[in-house]
Design a protein around this motif. Sequence first.
Motif, PDB file in Angstrom:
ATOM      1  N   ARG A 148       0.825  -1.209   0.000  1.00 50.27           N
ATOM      2  CA  ARG A 148       0.000   0.000   0.000  1.00 50.27           C
ATOM      3  C   ARG A 148       0.857   1.255   0.000  1.00 50.27           C
ATOM      4  N   LEU A 149       1.863   1.320   0.858  1.00 49.61           N
ATOM      5  CA  LEU A 149       2.689   2.534   0.968  1.00 49.61           C
ATOM      6  C   LEU A 149       3.511   2.770  -0.290  1.00 49.61           C
ATOM      7  N   LEU A 150       4.049   1.707  -0.891  1.00 47.22           N
ATOM      8  CA  LEU A 150       4.819   1.903  -2.129  1.00 47.22           C
ATOM      9  C   LEU A 150       3.906   2.255  -3.298  1.00 47.22           C
ATOM     10  N   ARG A 151       2.682   1.742  -3.287  1.00 46.33           N
ATOM     11  CA  ARG A 151       1.706   2.132  -4.324  1.00 46.33           C
ATOM     12  C   ARG A 151       1.385   3.621  -4.183  1.00 46.33           C
ATOM     13  N   GLU A 152       1.188   4.085  -2.935  1.00 47.65           N
ATOM     14  CA  GLU A 152       0.934   5.508  -2.695  1.00 47.65           C
ATOM     15  C   GLU A 152       2.140   6.351  -3.096  1.00 47.65           C
ATOM     16  N   GLU A 153       3.339   5.843  -2.848  1.00 45.34           N
ATOM     17  CA  GLU A 153       4.540   6.581  -3.235  1.00 45.34           C
ATOM     18  C   GLU A 153       4.599   6.757  -4.745  1.00 45.34           C
ATOM     19  N   SER A 154       4.291   5.695  -5.486  1.00 41.77           N
ATOM     20  CA  SER A 154       4.375   5.805  -6.943  1.00 41.77           C
ATOM     21  C   SER A 154       3.343   6.794  -7.485  1.00 41.77           C
ATOM     22  N   ARG A 155       2.189   6.906  -6.831  1.00 41.09           N
ATOM     23  CA  ARG A 155       1.175   7.876  -7.249  1.00 41.09           C
ATOM     24  C   ARG A 155       1.549   9.290  -6.839  1.00 41.09           C
ATOM     25  N   GLY A 156       2.342   9.423  -5.776  1.00 41.98           N
ATOM     26  CA  GLY A 156       2.669  10.736  -5.230  1.00 41.98           C
ATOM     27  C   GLY A 156       3.953  11.330  -5.754  1.00 41.98           C
ATOM     28  N   GLY A 157       4.491  10.798  -6.845  1.00 45.40           N
ATOM     29  CA  GLY A 157       5.684  11.388  -7.442  1.00 45.40           C
ATOM     30  C   GLY A 157       6.976  11.036  -6.732  1.00 45.40           C
TER      31      GLY A 157
END
Length: 180
Positions: A148-157
């Motif tokens: 979840r956190l790495l998915r959010e990181e990829s969306r957040g630039g």
Amino acid sequence: MILERLEYVLHVEASADAVWRFFSNPHNLPRITPPWLDLRIVSPAPERIYPGLILEYRVRPARGLQVAWVTEITHVREGELFVDEQRFGPYRFWHHQHLFRATGRSVEVRDVVHYLLPGGFLGRPFLRRWVGRQLEAIFAYRQEAVRRLLREESRGGGQVPLVAPNRGRPGRGDGPRRVM
């Protein structure tokens, strides 16, 4: 003396650099640890691990029981692996290898843990079952949180978000793959 050995494998769809950055930052450990353990880093912690780094934690493995845990990062091979070893804490022995390997569009994260429980020959059978269940739940939660956190990181630039992880119990998901 009988060492227990656990091996967990997680495949993360992210760049090897992003996965390494995430895992090599000690501040992410509480974010991927189940909230019921209430893990807190109580010593100063840098943004990146290095060999010889000593980290002190407080953790609650059972209701009403707070335990001090001190680990040392003993080995770091940038982008490939790091090892943490317990210097003081709940185990008689703890050696945790974190191994990273790019596999095309994803990264294999392999945790190899060797540990020895306290309690002597009378207490160890009970502790082995209890600790085994705890570690299964911890790694299941961790896998879900990392994805979840790495998915959010990829969306957040590229910036790992500073939001608290889900405070619930681990989901059923695919859970950890335990390799014996």
